[in-house]
Design a protein around this motif. Sequence first.
Motif, PDB file in Angstrom:
ATOM      1  N   MET A  67       0.848  -1.195   0.000  1.00 26.67           N
ATOM      2  CA  MET A  67       0.000   0.000   0.000  1.00 26.67           C
ATOM      3  C   MET A  67       0.884   1.246   0.000  1.00 26.67           C
ATOM      4  O   MET A  67       1.841   1.318   0.777  1.00 26.67           O
ATOM      5  N   PRO A  68       0.557   2.216  -0.853  1.00 27.19           N
ATOM      6  CA  PRO A  68       1.351   3.450  -0.865  1.00 27.19           C
ATOM      7  C   PRO A  68       1.009   4.315   0.343  1.00 27.19           C
ATOM      8  O   PRO A  68      -0.109   4.255   0.856  1.00 27.19           O
ATOM      9  N   PRO A  69       1.958   5.126   0.778  1.00 29.08           N
ATOM     10  CA  PRO A  69       1.634   6.090   1.836  1.00 29.08           C
ATOM     11  C   PRO A  69       0.591   7.083   1.333  1.00 29.08           C
ATOM     12  O   PRO A  69       0.489   7.340   0.128  1.00 29.08           O
ATOM     13  N   GLU A  70      -0.149   7.635   2.236  1.00 29.64           N
ATOM     14  CA  GLU A  70      -1.226   8.560   1.890  1.00 29.64           C
ATOM     15  C   GLU A  70      -0.723   9.748   1.064  1.00 29.64           C
ATOM     16  O   GLU A  70      -1.396  10.194   0.128  1.00 29.64           O
ATOM     17  N   GLU A  71       0.448  10.272   1.397  1.00 27.89           N
ATOM     18  CA  GLU A  71       0.962  11.455   0.689  1.00 27.89           C
ATOM     19  C   GLU A  71       1.346  11.156  -0.764  1.00 27.89           C
ATOM     20  O   GLU A  71       1.501  12.061  -1.566  1.00 27.89           O
ATOM     21  N   VAL A  72       1.485   9.900  -1.120  1.00 29.86           N
ATOM     22  CA  VAL A  72       1.833   9.506  -2.491  1.00 29.86           C
ATOM     23  C   VAL A  72       0.583   9.244  -3.324  1.00 29.86           C
ATOM     24  O   VAL A  72       0.590   9.402  -4.536  1.00 29.86           O
ATOM     25  N   ASP A  73      -0.496   8.879  -2.682  1.00 27.43           N
ATOM     26  CA  ASP A  73      -1.701   8.401  -3.349  1.00 27.43           C
ATOM     27  C   ASP A  73      -2.540   9.542  -3.918  1.00 27.43           C
ATOM     28  O   ASP A  73      -3.672   9.780  -3.502  1.00 27.43           O
ATOM     29  N   GLY A  74      -1.969  10.227  -4.905  1.00 31.87           N
ATOM     30  CA  GLY A  74      -2.658  11.333  -5.565  1.00 31.87           C
ATOM     31  C   GLY A  74      -3.162  10.926  -6.940  1.00 31.87           C
ATOM     32  O   GLY A  74      -3.037   9.762  -7.349  1.00 31.87           O
ATOM     33  N   PRO A  75      -3.714  11.860  -7.684  1.00 31.86           N
ATOM     34  CA  PRO A  75      -4.278  11.552  -8.999  1.00 31.86           C
ATOM     35  C   PRO A  75      -3.278  10.944  -9.984  1.00 31.86           C
ATOM     36  O   PRO A  75      -3.617  10.012 -10.712  1.00 31.86           O
ATOM     37  N   VAL A  76      -2.055  11.457 -10.013  1.00 32.27           N
ATOM     38  CA  VAL A  76      -1.066  10.929 -10.954  1.00 32.27           C
ATOM     39  C   VAL A  76      -0.658   9.522 -10.544  1.00 32.27           C
ATOM     40  O   VAL A  76      -0.555   8.626 -11.386  1.00 32.27           O
ATOM     41  N   PHE A  77      -0.447   9.303  -9.249  1.00 31.01           N
ATOM     42  CA  PHE A  77      -0.090   7.959  -8.796  1.00 31.01           C
ATOM     43  C   PHE A  77      -1.207   6.971  -9.133  1.00 31.01           C
ATOM     44  O   PHE A  77      -0.945   5.869  -9.618  1.00 31.01           O
ATOM     45  N   ARG A  78      -2.447   7.348  -8.898  1.00 28.71           N
ATOM     46  CA  ARG A  78      -3.562   6.438  -9.186  1.00 28.71           C
ATOM     47  C   ARG A  78      -3.646   6.132 -10.677  1.00 28.71           C
ATOM     48  O   ARG A  78      -3.914   4.989 -11.074  1.00 28.71           O
ATOM     49  N   ALA A  79      -3.401   7.126 -11.524  1.00 27.49           N
ATOM     50  CA  ALA A  79      -3.397   6.896 -12.971  1.00 27.49           C
ATOM     51  C   ALA A  79      -2.245   5.974 -13.358  1.00 27.49           C
ATOM     52  O   ALA A  79      -2.412   5.069 -14.181  1.00 27.49           O
ATOM     53  N   LEU A  80      -1.088   6.180 -12.767  1.00 21.01           N
ATOM     54  CA  LEU A  80       0.077   5.338 -13.028  1.00 21.01           C
ATOM     55  C   LEU A  80      -0.200   3.904 -12.598  1.00 21.01           C
ATOM     56  O   LEU A  80       0.062   2.949 -13.333  1.00 21.01           O
ATOM     57  N   SER A  81      -0.756   3.743 -11.431  1.00 22.63           N
ATOM     58  CA  SER A  81      -1.079   2.412 -10.920  1.00 22.63           C
ATOM     59  C   SER A  81      -2.125   1.725 -11.803  1.00 22.63           C
ATOM     60  O   SER A  81      -1.994   0.541 -12.128  1.00 22.63           O
ATOM     61  N   SER A  82      -3.148   2.444 -12.192  1.00 23.74           N
ATOM     62  CA  SER A  82      -4.177   1.883 -13.077  1.00 23.74           C
ATOM     63  C   SER A  82      -3.581   1.467 -14.409  1.00 23.74           C
ATOM     64  O   SER A  82      -3.918   0.412 -14.949  1.00 23.74           O
TER      65      SER A  82
END
Length: 90
Positions: A67-82
């Motif tokens: 699980m990523p830390p909360e401060e990393v879990d932004g829109p770009v990270f979610r798009a990258l992960s998806s």
Amino acid sequence: MSDELAIRRRRLLFRAEHRGFKEADLVIGGFARAHLPEMNATALAEFEALLEIPDQDLYAWIVGREMPPEEVDGPVFRALSSSAHAVTAK
């Protein structure tokens, strides 16, 4: 301003494609090639911050191994992960 963003995008693309291990190069670099041209300055800053994270940590978060830390879990990270999940699901 657009020249500065173009230079910034080229630098980020290079960094994304040369992470240090092949899987990260493919996933992060592929995402960068597809999405950097449409990113605004805010999204570029978020992506740039992600590239500062050590490869093993970032890759583990992207593929869902950890699980990523909360401060990393932004829109770009979610798009990258998806994006990574779509590639690995094929």
